[in-house]
Design a protein around this motif. Structure first.
Motif, PDB file in Angstrom:
ATOM      1  N   ILE A 144       0.836  -1.199   0.000  1.00  0.00           N
ATOM      2  CA  ILE A 144       0.000   0.000   0.000  1.00  0.00           C
ATOM      3  C   ILE A 144       0.872   1.251   0.000  1.00  0.00           C
ATOM      4  O   ILE A 144       1.847   1.357   0.748  1.00  0.00           O
ATOM      5  CB  ILE A 144      -0.937  -0.005   1.223  1.00  0.00           C
ATOM      6  N   GLY A 145       0.514   2.193  -0.887  1.00  0.00           N
ATOM      7  CA  GLY A 145       1.209   3.469  -0.945  1.00  0.00           C
ATOM      8  C   GLY A 145       2.581   3.397  -1.567  1.00  0.00           C
ATOM      9  O   GLY A 145       3.340   4.366  -1.490  1.00  0.00           O
ATOM     10  N   GLU A 146       2.917   2.281  -2.205  1.00  0.00           N
ATOM     11  CA  GLU A 146       4.256   2.134  -2.764  1.00  0.00           C
ATOM     12  C   GLU A 146       4.192   1.713  -4.231  1.00  0.00           C
ATOM     13  O   GLU A 146       3.194   1.180  -4.707  1.00  0.00           O
ATOM     14  CB  GLU A 146       5.057   1.088  -1.982  1.00  0.00           C
ATOM     15  N   GLU A 147       5.326   1.958  -4.873  1.00  0.00           N
ATOM     16  CA  GLU A 147       5.525   1.456  -6.228  1.00  0.00           C
ATOM     17  C   GLU A 147       6.165   0.079  -6.135  1.00  0.00           C
ATOM     18  O   GLU A 147       7.086  -0.131  -5.348  1.00  0.00           O
ATOM     19  CB  GLU A 147       6.420   2.422  -7.002  1.00  0.00           C
ATOM     20  N   ALA A 148       5.662  -0.864  -6.900  1.00  0.00           N
ATOM     21  CA  ALA A 148       6.192  -2.223  -6.859  1.00  0.00           C
ATOM     22  C   ALA A 148       6.192  -2.793  -8.276  1.00  0.00           C
ATOM     23  O   ALA A 148       5.647  -2.195  -9.208  1.00  0.00           O
ATOM     24  CB  ALA A 148       5.364  -3.103  -5.925  1.00  0.00           C
ATOM     25  N   SER A 149       6.815  -3.932  -8.437  1.00  0.00           N
ATOM     26  CA  SER A 149       6.862  -4.578  -9.752  1.00  0.00           C
ATOM     27  C   SER A 149       6.710  -6.077  -9.569  1.00  0.00           C
ATOM     28  O   SER A 149       6.943  -6.619  -8.487  1.00  0.00           O
ATOM     29  CB  SER A 149       8.181  -4.266 -10.465  1.00  0.00           C
ATOM     30  N   PHE A 150       6.285  -6.723 -10.640  1.00  0.00           N
ATOM     31  CA  PHE A 150       6.301  -8.182 -10.646  1.00  0.00           C
ATOM     32  C   PHE A 150       6.871  -8.645 -11.978  1.00  0.00           C
ATOM     33  O   PHE A 150       6.592  -8.082 -13.032  1.00  0.00           O
ATOM     34  CB  PHE A 150       4.913  -8.780 -10.390  1.00  0.00           C
ATOM     35  N   PHE A 151       7.730  -9.626 -11.893  1.00  0.00           N
ATOM     36  CA  PHE A 151       8.346 -10.212 -13.069  1.00  0.00           C
ATOM     37  C   PHE A 151       7.474 -11.365 -13.567  1.00  0.00           C
ATOM     38  O   PHE A 151       6.844 -12.074 -12.782  1.00  0.00           O
ATOM     39  CB  PHE A 151       9.749 -10.726 -12.746  1.00  0.00           C
TER      40      PHE A 151
END
Length: 668
Positions: A471-478
């Motif tokens: 929550i409230g963050e930038e994230a990524s998934f490969f």
């Protein structure tokens, strides 16, 4: 010169001993007539039985140049429809035969004109195109009626089919009319080519294409598949490649049944003309020692004086060389077969797996037998269209290499022309629609396979590295994929896209593109998507994301659904996301890469940024950022190295009086 190879002879003997598995059905016994005193007439065609008295008989028949490409085998005999001249060759060679029917043209005419559908008209059946109709020649369209059909198609659907145009003239000066079907000819699209009536006595080859063309036009905007093909392919049709021979049959047999096969070049003293489907080059095919054509101008398989000596084949050659046809159908009838190269060489092509795979799907409904000439009919054909369209895998100075997927459908079975064990050069009217429907799927697939075609192999997989959404963050998934194949004959821009209905998720990159050449597959590919979860998202909320793999111009796409869950606690508007504590330059991703990658960096405070790429010698190759002001936080920049050679490159970040450098590897 021999026109029948030793390998063909061995194959046919094997088939006779162990039984034909192709379209040669067993027929009722026919007792040959004992007529040694009868003199065959040059102008007639006969239905005959040739006893196979010795193992050399078939080879002897083939060596004479006798056309045995449409024959039946029953017990220890060969049954065929041959010209009077060919029977004279058999008699001179001492090969016995019995005559069953002395005038095949008259026999066909009687069968055609007595057909109840021809007499009563074509019933309006569900699924049959509204504008498809029978012709006046035993149910088959005449040359003039074909021209009228092309004009009507353009009149009714001017935005989908071009006006007819001539790609050249026949020996006697008739135009070889051709049309394109496509909703947009201005934009380059994968191209497919359909042609028919290269042999003048095989009109079912043309009728099934007229049926298909009406299906495309009438179903555009109504049927998703028809609309896809017309919107995403350029399809060319040459319906009468041999107008002189076809008109000769009409003038002599206006009710149908004419048995002339060749064009009308005045060569020979009997059965004049050149077999256009033995007149294609290059020389290595046209003059191959395997045989399969004749040097005797009085026979039905006379190949002409040189490759492309005939204006009809030269016109076809010129037209097709000016376009990038990826798939081709060279239509014939009859035998219920789908034949692919090589015809002149006793082997398959380098694309044999592709030919087999396409043929298997194309024949899934009509159950045609498929394979090379030797595998299906047991004889070689040199100088045929299929071999020329495909060409040589490596020219080696002998000829061109086109590698088009070119095949010959042989429409219809042994009894579609009449009762008994008769042939099907002229299918009865009641069989025209069923035979056209039998070939609708192959015609559709030929156009589909001309373009890129995304397929998943048996072990295909798409795996994700992360299913958490902080929550409230930038994230990524490969995501890692394997078993993705380009099954078509055009290169593919494979695109992965991602979407979700969750309003608290924002994707910062929602597409990823990768090149996949035709015939290639991904053994393993890794890429990533970046997203941001809203600060006010509720912890522990599950939501779906959908990853879709597809490609422009491909008829197929695939989707996968995954469940993600929000983690952490809501972030107040005052606090905001945590900032980097110092200047940071992250490793690029992907790495190694080809041809593009993404560079990541973080700023603890707002700063003026420079970001440059150098080769391994220290030479500047590209400036990505120069003197641009960035806010505090994480940032990303794309780098495209399409024009750079493989090697190790350095990327250098300058900000707030500091310099950071990392390495990345480009592999092409």
């Amino acid at each position: 010169m021999n026109s029948f190879s030793t390998s063909a002879f061995v194959t046919l003997i094997f088939l006779l001993v162990f039984g034909f598995t192709a379209s040669f059905a067993q027929h009722p016994d026919q007792t040959p007539l004992n007529n040694p005193g009868y003199e065959p007439e040059d102008g007639l065609f006969y239905r005959v039985t040739i006893p196979l008295e010795t193992s050399e008989t078939i080879r002897q028949v083939g060596d004479l140049g006798v056309a045995i490409d449409h024959v039946h085998f029953h017990e220890n005999a060969l049954q065929a429809e041959l010209s009077g001249y060919e029977l004279k060759l058999l008699r001179e060679a001492g090969i016995p035969f019995g005559i069953h029917t002395r005038d095949m043209a008259a026999w066909y005419e009687a069968e055609l004109t007595s057909d109840p559908v021809f007499q009563g008209g074509l019933p309006r059946l569900q699924g049959v195109p509204e504008n498809f109709k029978l012709g006046s020649m035993g149910g088959h369209l005449t040359f003039d009626e074909v021209v009228a059909e092309l004009d009507l198609m353009h009149e009714l659907y001017p935005e989908l089919i071009t006006p007819k145009f001539s790609i050249g003239q026949s020996y006697e000066g008739r135009p070889i009319w051709t049309v394109w079907i496509a909703s947009d000819l201005e934009t380059p699209k994968p191209q497919a080519y359909y042609n028919s009536l290269i042999h003048a006595r095989e009109p079912m080859s043309m009728m099934n294409l007229v049926y298909y063309m009406w299906w495309l036009l009438e179903n555009y905007g109504e049927d998703d598949y028809a609309t896809f093909l017309v919107d995403n392919r350029h399809m060319a049709f040459s319906l009468v490649l041999n107008p002189d021979g076809y008109e000769f049959n009409r003038m002599n047999n206006p009710n149908g049944g004419g048995m002339h096969r060749k064009n009308r070049r005045p060569v020979g003293t009997s059965n004049q003309g050149v077999d256009l489907n033995r007149n294609f080059g290059p020389m290595i095919f046209w003059d191959h020692p395997s045989g399969g054509s004749s040097t005797n101008p009085n026979t039905d398989t006379y190949r002409g004086e040189a490759p492309f000596s005939e204006p009809e084949t030269e016109a076809m050659r010129t037209f097709t060389l000016s376009h990038d046809f990826r798939t081709v159908f060279n239509y014939h009838n009859f035998s219920n077969l789908l034949i692919y190269p090589y015809g002149s060489l006793n082997r398959e092509t380098a694309d044999s797996l592709t030919f087999r795979a396409y043929a298997a799907e194309m024949t899934a409904e009509n159950n045609y037998v498929y394979g090379t000439d030797m595998e299906t009919v047991g004889y070689a054909t040199r100088g045929a269209a299929d071999d020329w369209f495909y060409g040589l895998e490596s020219s080696g100075g002998f000829g061109p290499s086109y590698n088009r997927i070119s095949m010959t459908p042989e429409v219809g079975g042994a009894n579609d022309g009449g009762s008994g064990w008769g042939g099907a050069f002229w299918a009865r009217a009641e069989r025209i629609v069923p035979l056209s429907q039998d070939n609708l799927l192959p015609n559709q697939l030929l156009a589909q396979f001309a373009g890129p075609e995304l397929r998943l192999t048996e072990n295909a997989n798409l795996m994700l590295s992360n299913i958490d959404a902080p929550i409230g963050e930038e994230a990524s998934f490969f995501f890692t994929v394997s078993g993705f194949e380009n099954f078509g004959r055009s290169n593919m821009n494979l695109t992965f896209s991602v979407e979700t209905d969750a309003g608290f998720i924002t994707f910062l990159n929602d597409t990823s593109e990768h090149h996949l050449a035709y015939g290639e597959s991904f053994a393993g590919l890794t890429d990533f998507f970046v997203f941001e979860t809203a600060a006010d998202a509720v912890p522990g909320t599950s939501f779906e994301i959908t990853v879709t793999a597809g490609a422009p111009l491909s008829a197929t796409s695939y989707s996968w659904d995954y469940t993600f869950t929000t983690t952490g606690q809501p972030v107040s508007s005052e606090s905001g996301p945590e900032l980097p504590r110092s200047l940071v330059l992250h490793q690029n991703y992907p790495n190694p890469f080809n041809p593009a990658t993404t560079l990541f960096f973080g700023l603890p405070d707002a700063a003026e940024v420079n970001l440059r790429v150098y080769d391994s010698t220290g030479r500047l190759v590209q400036t990505l950022i120069e003197g641009r002001q960035y806010s505090a936080g994480e940032h990303r920049v794309s780098f495209d190295a399409s024009r750079l050679p493989s090697g190790i490159y350095l990327y250098r970040l300058e900000a707030s009086g500091q310099t950071l450098t990392r390495r990345m590897t480009l592999i092409k």
